[in-house]
Design a protein around this motif. Structure first.
Motif, PDB file in Angstrom:
ATOM      1  N   ARG A 203       0.854  -1.202   0.000  1.00  0.00           N
ATOM      2  CA  ARG A 203       0.000   0.000   0.000  1.00  0.00           C
ATOM      3  C   ARG A 203       0.882   1.241   0.000  1.00  0.00           C
ATOM      4  NH1 ARG A 203      -5.177  -0.674   3.870  1.00  0.00           N
ATOM      5  NH2 ARG A 203      -3.593  -0.973   5.455  1.00  0.00           N
ATOM      6  N   HIS A 204       0.765   2.099   0.992  1.00  0.00           N
ATOM      7  CA  HIS A 204       1.578   3.324   0.972  1.00  0.00           C
ATOM      8  C   HIS A 204       2.898   3.185   1.710  1.00  0.00           C
ATOM      9  CE1 HIS A 204      -1.472   5.509  -1.116  1.00  0.00           C
ATOM     10  NE2 HIS A 204      -2.370   5.090  -0.244  1.00  0.00           N
ATOM     11  N   ALA A 205       3.224   1.970   2.120  1.00  0.00           N
ATOM     12  CA  ALA A 205       4.465   1.773   2.881  1.00  0.00           C
ATOM     13  C   ALA A 205       5.485   0.991   2.043  1.00  0.00           C
ATOM     14  CB  ALA A 205       4.159   1.016   4.170  1.00  0.00           C
ATOM     15  N   GLY A 206       6.742   1.392   2.159  1.00  0.00           N
ATOM     16  CA  GLY A 206       7.790   0.780   1.344  1.00  0.00           C
ATOM     17  C   GLY A 206       8.589  -0.307   2.033  1.00  0.00           C
ATOM     18  N   HIS A 207       8.102  -0.813   3.181  1.00  0.00           N
ATOM     19  CA  HIS A 207       8.894  -1.810   3.931  1.00  0.00           C
ATOM     20  C   HIS A 207       9.137  -3.083   3.115  1.00  0.00           C
ATOM     21  CE1 HIS A 207       8.076   0.836   7.261  1.00  0.00           C
ATOM     22  NE2 HIS A 207       6.781   0.660   7.116  1.00  0.00           N
ATOM     23  N   MET A 208       8.078  -3.576   2.488  1.00  0.00           N
ATOM     24  CA  MET A 208       8.217  -4.794   1.664  1.00  0.00           C
ATOM     25  C   MET A 208       9.195  -4.551   0.525  1.00  0.00           C
ATOM     26  SD  MET A 208       5.676  -7.562   1.538  1.00  0.00           S
ATOM     27  CE  MET A 208       4.651  -7.428   0.094  1.00  0.00           C
ATOM     28  N   ALA A 209       9.060  -3.405  -0.129  1.00  0.00           N
ATOM     29  CA  ALA A 209       9.925  -3.093  -1.282  1.00  0.00           C
ATOM     30  C   ALA A 209      11.384  -3.016  -0.845  1.00  0.00           C
ATOM     31  CB  ALA A 209       9.477  -1.777  -1.917  1.00  0.00           C
TER      32      ALA A 209
ATOM     33  N   GLY B 154       8.584   5.128  10.020  1.00  0.00           N
ATOM     34  CA  GLY B 154       9.276   5.419   8.761  1.00  0.00           C
ATOM     35  C   GLY B 154       9.981   4.183   8.225  1.00  0.00           C
ATOM     36  N   LEU B 155      10.611   4.348   7.071  1.00  0.00           N
ATOM     37  CA  LEU B 155      11.416   3.259   6.505  1.00  0.00           C
ATOM     38  C   LEU B 155      12.648   3.021   7.371  1.00  0.00           C
ATOM     39  CD1 LEU B 155      11.946   3.517   2.646  1.00  0.00           C
ATOM     40  CD2 LEU B 155      10.551   1.892   3.917  1.00  0.00           C
ATOM     41  N   ASP B 156      13.208   1.844   7.279  1.00  0.00           N
ATOM     42  CA  ASP B 156      14.459   1.537   7.964  1.00  0.00           C
ATOM     43  C   ASP B 156      15.598   2.163   7.156  1.00  0.00           C
ATOM     44  OD1 ASP B 156      16.765   0.447   8.954  1.00  0.00           O
ATOM     45  OD2 ASP B 156      16.021  -1.613   9.046  1.00  0.00           O
TER      46      ASP B 156
ATOM     47  N   GLU C 223      18.641   2.790   7.860  1.00  0.00           N
ATOM     48  CA  GLU C 223      19.943   2.124   7.948  1.00  0.00           C
ATOM     49  C   GLU C 223      20.029   1.037   6.860  1.00  0.00           C
ATOM     50  OE1 GLU C 223      22.599   2.888   9.198  1.00  0.00           O
ATOM     51  OE2 GLU C 223      23.753   1.027   9.189  1.00  0.00           O
ATOM     52  N   LEU C 224      18.944   0.310   6.688  1.00  0.00           N
ATOM     53  CA  LEU C 224      18.911  -0.711   5.635  1.00  0.00           C
ATOM     54  C   LEU C 224      18.984  -0.055   4.254  1.00  0.00           C
ATOM     55  CD1 LEU C 224      18.667  -3.738   5.062  1.00  0.00           C
ATOM     56  CD2 LEU C 224      16.171  -3.476   5.071  1.00  0.00           C
ATOM     57  N   TYR C 225      18.334   1.093   4.130  1.00  0.00           N
ATOM     58  CA  TYR C 225      18.369   1.829   2.850  1.00  0.00           C
ATOM     59  C   TYR C 225      19.800   2.249   2.513  1.00  0.00           C
ATOM     60  CZ  TYR C 225      16.724   4.882  -0.874  1.00  0.00           C
ATOM     61  OH  TYR C 225      16.496   5.461  -2.108  1.00  0.00           O
ATOM     62  N   ARG C 226      20.509   2.710   3.534  1.00  0.00           N
ATOM     63  CA  ARG C 226      21.915   3.128   3.338  1.00  0.00           C
ATOM     64  C   ARG C 226      22.772   1.929   2.918  1.00  0.00           C
ATOM     65  NH1 ARG C 226      26.411   2.544   5.566  1.00  0.00           N
ATOM     66  NH2 ARG C 226      25.616   1.378   7.357  1.00  0.00           N
ATOM     67  N   VAL C 227      22.558   0.807   3.588  1.00  0.00           N
ATOM     68  CA  VAL C 227      23.314  -0.408   3.247  1.00  0.00           C
ATOM     69  C   VAL C 227      23.066  -0.770   1.783  1.00  0.00           C
ATOM     70  CG1 VAL C 227      23.472  -2.901   3.691  1.00  0.00           C
ATOM     71  CG2 VAL C 227      23.358  -1.295   5.608  1.00  0.00           C
ATOM     72  N   MET C 228      21.788  -0.735   1.391  1.00  0.00           N
ATOM     73  CA  MET C 228      21.432  -1.089   0.008  1.00  0.00           C
ATOM     74  C   MET C 228      22.217  -0.227  -0.982  1.00  0.00           C
ATOM     75  SD  MET C 228      19.422   0.126  -2.731  1.00  0.00           S
ATOM     76  CE  MET C 228      18.424   1.394  -1.981  1.00  0.00           C
ATOM     77  N   GLN C 229      22.324   1.071  -0.692  1.00  0.00           N
ATOM     78  CA  GLN C 229      23.013   1.975  -1.629  1.00  0.00           C
ATOM     79  C   GLN C 229      24.494   1.627  -1.769  1.00  0.00           C
ATOM     80  OE1 GLN C 229      21.698   5.662   0.241  1.00  0.00           O
ATOM     81  NE2 GLN C 229      20.666   6.184  -1.667  1.00  0.00           N
ATOM     82  N   GLU C 230      25.079   1.115  -0.689  1.00  0.00           N
ATOM     83  CA  GLU C 230      26.513   0.826  -0.740  1.00  0.00           C
ATOM     84  C   GLU C 230      26.847  -0.527  -1.359  1.00  0.00           C
ATOM     85  OE1 GLU C 230      28.721   1.520   2.837  1.00  0.00           O
ATOM     86  OE2 GLU C 230      27.871   3.503   3.123  1.00  0.00           O
ATOM     87  N   ILE C 231      25.830  -1.401  -1.482  1.00  0.00           N
ATOM     88  CA  ILE C 231      26.171  -2.762  -1.954  1.00  0.00           C
ATOM     89  C   ILE C 231      25.594  -3.096  -3.321  1.00  0.00           C
ATOM     90  CG2 ILE C 231      26.535  -3.639   0.395  1.00  0.00           C
ATOM     91  CD1 ILE C 231      23.796  -4.957   0.263  1.00  0.00           C
ATOM     92  N   VAL C 232      25.106  -2.094  -4.031  1.00  0.00           N
ATOM     93  CA  VAL C 232      24.575  -2.342  -5.386  1.00  0.00           C
ATOM     94  C   VAL C 232      25.695  -2.907  -6.255  1.00  0.00           C
ATOM     95  CG1 VAL C 232      23.777  -1.219  -7.491  1.00  0.00           C
ATOM     96  CG2 VAL C 232      22.770  -0.602  -5.294  1.00  0.00           C
TER      97      VAL C 232
END
Ligand code: ADP
Length: 322
Positions: A175-181, A309-311, A313-322
């Protein structure tokens, strides 16, 4: 009261989620263990309006732990937005003999539970939604199963994207939350994750693809959360701006079904038990939640005012490991 025993109603409401059956089973068995009468209300709040219910016994919840969906069925009940119908539901609950009600659903359903509590029927909410979008709790029943379903599908899309050096734009629920994504995007090695909380324009998505390509990647998964939408358009635009063969995949309702994972079964079993104990102890207008890894409860109105809100810290990790 039924036959001189405290009587606990149980219903599922709003969108279904794997693990709801495990919560029903737990609530029924906990009520029976503590010498109370469990009553299953059919099709959410509609069941209260129509007096559609059945008294549950232990065998009535046998073999449902592993089943997706909800044996009590679920529904949206538009009448519940009107006080007149909520009063009828309350009156019916009194006539059935209910002393309390367990409502398994999302925060919409908690509003109904709060109104019924105010009318005099103590209600306890249990978070049941694949979206994990209920602010007061770190975890909602169904989230883990849905994410594992998404992961399995994304792995398959990844295989074919890799074979063709393709880009696939995958829309996941939430829905309007990005946790699953966010979580599934990290788990499948997405080149970019686009959510309402952390939006990206089309140029930023293309830059993310070029960045991944500069690191040696030839196939790309872009995860888009449901609330962002426009998945087909995003795929078309990426293809025309990058020249990379791009497809859209909207995963849809397959994400809601299936046998619940271990995590969902255990969480649902704990929360169902906790909810019935709250009612047995005379509590109402509460919602069961997980906070700092422990089961606890909050006032429904306070819970509805919280924000999650979104996590990041996990978002930051994702950006560094692409
Ligand atoms: P979810 O519980 O998954 O968030 P909904 O928002 O659709 O799903 O709510 C489920 C049901 O809860 C609604 O169909 C309605 O019967 C009841 N409900 C939701 N919001 C309210 C409200 N503000 N007042 C009374 N009842 C509500």
């Amino acid at each position: 009261m039924i036959d001189g025993k405290k009587c606990i109603g149980i219903l599922t409401s709003g969108g279904d989620a794997p693990g709801m059956n495990a919560a029903i089973r737990s609530a029924v068995r906990t009520a029976l263990y503590n010498d109370m009468v469990p009553v299953g209300i059919i099709r959410g709040y509609n069941g209260l309006l129509e007096k559609n219910y059945r008294i549950m016994d232990s065998p009535s919840v046998s073999n449902i732990l592993k089943k997706g969906g909800t044996i009590l069925f679920t529904a949206r009940c538009k009448e519940f937005y009107e006080e007149k119908y909520r009063k009828i539901a309350y009156q019916n609950a009194v006539e059935i003999g209910l002393d309390g009600l367990v409502v398994i659903g999302g925060d919409g359903s908690y509003n109904g539970a709060s109104y019924l509590s105010q009318l005099g029927l103590p209600c306890i909410g249990i978070p049941g939604t694949i979206d994990n979008d209920i602010a007061c709790t770190e975890y909602t029943i169904g989230y883990d199963t849905a994410m594992n379903t998404v992961l399995e599908l994304m792995d398959k899309l990844n295989d074919t994207s890799q074979s063709h050096h393709r880009c696939t734009v995958v829309e996941v629920m939430g829905r309007h939350a990005g946790h699953m994504a966010l979580c599934t995007g990290v788990a499948c090695g997405a080149a970019a994750i686009v959510t309402e909380e952390e939006p990206m324009d089309i140029n930023e998505m293309c830059e993310a693809i070029f960045y991944a390509r500069s690191r040696g990647k030839h196939h790309f998964i872009i995860v888009v959360s449901e609330g962002v939408g426009e998945t087909d358009k995003i795929a078309r635009d990426i293809e025309s701006l990058t020249g990379i063969d791009t497809r859209a995949a909207i995963l849809g309702h397959v994400q809601r079904g299936g046998s619940p994972t271990l995590r969902d079964r255990v969480m649902a079993s704990e929360m169902g038990n906790y909810a019935v104990h709250l009612l047995a102890n005379g509590k109402g207008n509460r919602v069961v939640a997980m906070k700092d890894g422990k089961i606890t409860d909050f006032d429904i109105q306070e819970a509805l005012k919280m924000h999650k809100g979104l996590d990041m810290e996990l978002y930051r990790v994702m950006q560094e490991i692409v």
